[in-house]
Write a protein that holds these residues in place. Sequence first.
Motif, mmCIF file in Angstrom:
data_model
loop_
_atom_site.group_PDB
_atom_site.id
_atom_site.type_symbol
_atom_site.label_atom_id
_atom_site.label_comp_id
_atom_site.label_asym_id
_atom_site.label_seq_id
_atom_site.Cartn_x
_atom_site.Cartn_y
_atom_site.Cartn_z
ATOM 1 N N GLU A 52 0.806 -1.210 0.000
ATOM 2 C CA GLU A 52 0.000 0.000 0.000
ATOM 3 C C GLU A 52 0.848 1.273 0.000
ATOM 4 O OE1 GLU A 52 -0.467 -2.628 1.866
ATOM 5 O OE2 GLU A 52 -2.560 -2.915 2.433
ATOM 6 N N LYS A 285 -9.965 -1.169 2.016
ATOM 7 C CA LYS A 285 -8.951 -1.361 3.040
ATOM 8 C C LYS A 285 -9.583 -1.972 4.287
ATOM 9 C CE LYS A 285 -5.700 2.285 1.691
ATOM 10 N NZ LYS A 285 -4.944 3.478 2.155
ATOM 11 N N ASN A 286 -8.699 -2.453 5.164
ATOM 12 C CA ASN A 286 -9.063 -2.948 6.492
ATOM 13 C C ASN A 286 -9.880 -4.238 6.495
ATOM 14 O OD1 ASN A 286 -8.858 0.216 6.762
ATOM 15 N ND2 ASN A 286 -8.351 -0.629 8.775
ATOM 16 N N SER A 313 -3.217 -3.276 5.758
ATOM 17 C CA SER A 313 -4.366 -2.657 6.427
ATOM 18 C C SER A 313 -5.338 -3.692 6.975
ATOM 19 C CB SER A 313 -5.106 -1.735 5.453
ATOM 20 O OG SER A 313 -5.654 -2.479 4.372
ATOM 21 N N ASN A 315 -7.363 -6.218 9.191
ATOM 22 C CA ASN A 315 -7.673 -6.128 10.623
ATOM 23 C C ASN A 315 -7.191 -7.390 11.330
ATOM 24 O OD1 ASN A 315 -8.756 -5.759 13.149
ATOM 25 N ND2 ASN A 315 -10.730 -5.053 12.413
ATOM 26 N N SER A 742 -14.894 -1.334 9.198
ATOM 27 C CA SER A 742 -13.956 -1.103 8.105
ATOM 28 C C SER A 742 -14.567 -0.277 6.983
ATOM 29 C CB SER A 742 -13.462 -2.443 7.539
ATOM 30 O OG SER A 742 -14.516 -3.148 6.900
ATOM 31 N N LYS A 749 -9.266 3.112 10.558
ATOM 32 C CA LYS A 749 -7.871 2.941 10.965
ATOM 33 C C LYS A 749 -7.719 2.377 12.376
ATOM 34 C CE LYS A 749 -5.866 6.462 7.950
ATOM 35 N NZ LYS A 749 -5.027 7.687 7.880
ATOM 36 N N ASN A 751 -9.163 -0.265 13.521
ATOM 37 C CA ASN A 751 -9.237 -1.727 13.477
ATOM 38 C C ASN A 751 -10.083 -2.305 14.614
ATOM 39 O OD1 ASN A 751 -7.853 -2.317 11.117
ATOM 40 N ND2 ASN A 751 -5.873 -2.387 12.123
#
Length: 831
Positions: A52, A285-286, A313, A315, A742, A749, A751
């Motif tokens: 990323e 992401k996440n 990213s 979790n 997410s 961010k 998580n």
Amino acid sequence: MNRLLLPFLLLFNMIVLAQSKVGGTVFDEEGEPVAFANVIFKNSTEGTTTDENGNFYLESDNTYEYLEISFMGFNTQDIPLTSKVNYNMKISLSENTEQLKEVIVFGGKQSKKNNPAIDILRKIWAKKRVNGLRKFKQYQYDKYEKVEFDLNTIDSALMKRKIFRGLEFVFKDLDTSRITGKTYLPIFLNETFSKVYGDNIANVEKEDVLGNKNSGFESNQAIIAFIEDLYQDYDVYNNYLKFFDKSFTSPLSRTGIDTYNYILRDSAFIDNKWCYNITYYPRRKNELTFKGDFWVNDTTYAIKNINLEVTKSANINWVKEIYIEQDFEVVSDSVFLLKRDYMLTDFSFKKKEESKGVYGKRTTVYGDYQFDIAKPKEFYKTKSNEFDPLVLNRDSIFWQNSRLESLNKDEKGIYKLLDTLKTVPKFKSFYNIASILGSGYIEIDKWNLDIGDVYSVFGYNDAEGIRLRGGARTYFGQNDPWRLEGYVAYGFMDKKAKHGFSAKWLLDKKSRLIISGGNRRDVEQLGLSLTSTNDVLGRSIASSSVFTVGSNDRLSNINLSTFNLEIEPITNFKVRVGSSLRTISSALPDAFSLDYIDPELPTGISSEVKQFDVNTMIVYTPGKRTIGYGVERRNINDTYSTLLLNYTKGLDGFLESDFNYSKLQFSYSQPWQLGGLGRLYSTVELGKTFGEVPLSLLNVVPGNQTLFTIYNTFPNLDFYEFVTDTYASVHLEHNFNGRIFSRIPLLRKLNLREFVGLRGVWGDLSTENIALNSPTNIMLQAPNDKIYWEYSVGVGNILKFFRIDFNFRGNYLDNPDARPFSVTGEFGFHF
């Protein structure tokens, strides 16, 4: 928690002769990092993609002169490699205006329509059930696996620390990972060789382990269990791949179209087979996703090679990198079979690039495939003798002939290094600290004794006040055929000593025939489980909780003696027959009375129960995996269901026992992995008591007045708020693993992880039992008018350690001192 601590608290040596090493960052013309750019050695199929942040690392055993960087929408760059090692490269890509005019853009979300990569993906789905081993009636093959742990990110500052004084020799030889480019030092190696047999018609498979060897930690069950649980088998064709108790969406999944972007990047001959190369990366992401690429054959649509790298990213805690590489070989010109599976995991307390951690690496190599050799049904019912010492003590000739991939120089050196380290006092101290934190016991080798557990030393409750406890157990090794264990405790308020001890003996390894018994005299919070147990060493958290809601004064004195005979005639099918003699009375009779009517006493009331029971319990745990063959084994997975059937018969008059009754109980617990939606935990319990019994022998709906989140309890119920002799309950708890948060930009961010719970219970209490217990000073009530229910919402992974649940009571709000709302929490290490 215990397993997570072990990889971070051990130490060790290695060299891999790579010929080309490159690493750096790819930027665009504005100086912004380019994520998921393609990085390959020119004129090869060896490559990777940037992360990323635009960073990459790549190495090869071959020597290459150019590095090719490509990204659709940008001009391809050929970067000359001036030496074998090229680090800290800064590469800038310029936009390709011709491609931009054709509206061919790569970098954001890709279209699902008219995408040739997705057309190929659909053909992979259609063919996956007829590829590989599934094409044959029967199959068999050899399987060789090696697992290695390495201390990584070794630098001069680390080597000079005082903690390593006297251990400098371990840093003599260091090398860099071909995946991450970091220096590392091997600390553990385990090898296994086995033969696998399967029958697709009968849908059966068995694996015979013929050899197992590890570098000096064969007696540490916690380490072995951690490795077994960490590296479970997986199939990239499945929709979801499970690692660390989490489900990652496979790039070959049917749901992959909504999870990943796919790009048809290239095509080439690989092993004389024309293959397409597809790059993929996550749409959001996440989430628990990968990035990478795969090569797929143009006719069979079988995977030839695939790389999967977990996005930074994602979790997941304590894991900085996960990288998987699988290679398939072509058999009979059209059958693609797994040849080599490599997985690297970088464990670290932080996800920063420079943070230190531990590599976990597993390499599995497959060979000598044979097909359509039928075996009788009895063949699959028998297993190799895992207790045979030959399996654990194979000689060097066996391993030389069985390794499908040779150990390199430094892997061979791990065995010698650890033998040396075991003689170094400082290393022994490090190992002992790790072992104590992991197991909770202090090892005293010269006495073959463990002191502990250390986590139960301090407690507090209303009856005992401050309580101190110390215990010990025999421990010769993880496969001990017998074990003695006990504890003593002292309460500073009641000024009384307590104790508990147990003895277990494994009479027969094959059927796991175990005889056990023990005694406990202690203060306990009864009624925390509807399904009763006879554990002479167990103690509930409610009995020692420092902080509680309301008065925690409904405690009992218990004197329990047990004798049990247990057998496991079929794997995961256990039968236990036993007996117990218990004496129960209130620990605080002024606040909590266990009085009941007893016509034989002059007062007509008794405050103590003496009861002898015989008990038969059947436990079935399909899918459960364990290690060890001693009297105590360690579980290495938690994905199995548990079915329990328990019958208890109380005998009046025997050993001065007070009551004659029967109790039948059933429970069913099941974790459900719901793909990318997370995991659902479910438990159903049913039970009925036949006959009249006092309060101490009835089934109490488990309340929870502690501040801890305890599954299978009702956090808005006080202890003994509901009492039953007939009951049915259900508990549901779902962990979304951050899937909802997410998608929220401000929370992404962090998580965080979401939990929701729903639980309910119906129960009844006969008029005869109400009358028998009429002298008690607490209200006897069962939830028989309507089902009592609660629900909760929770947030987990707060600062990676904490979880908070907000619990709401659904009804029976008019009960005295009813709690409509409560907050509970949990602390722990979770991936």
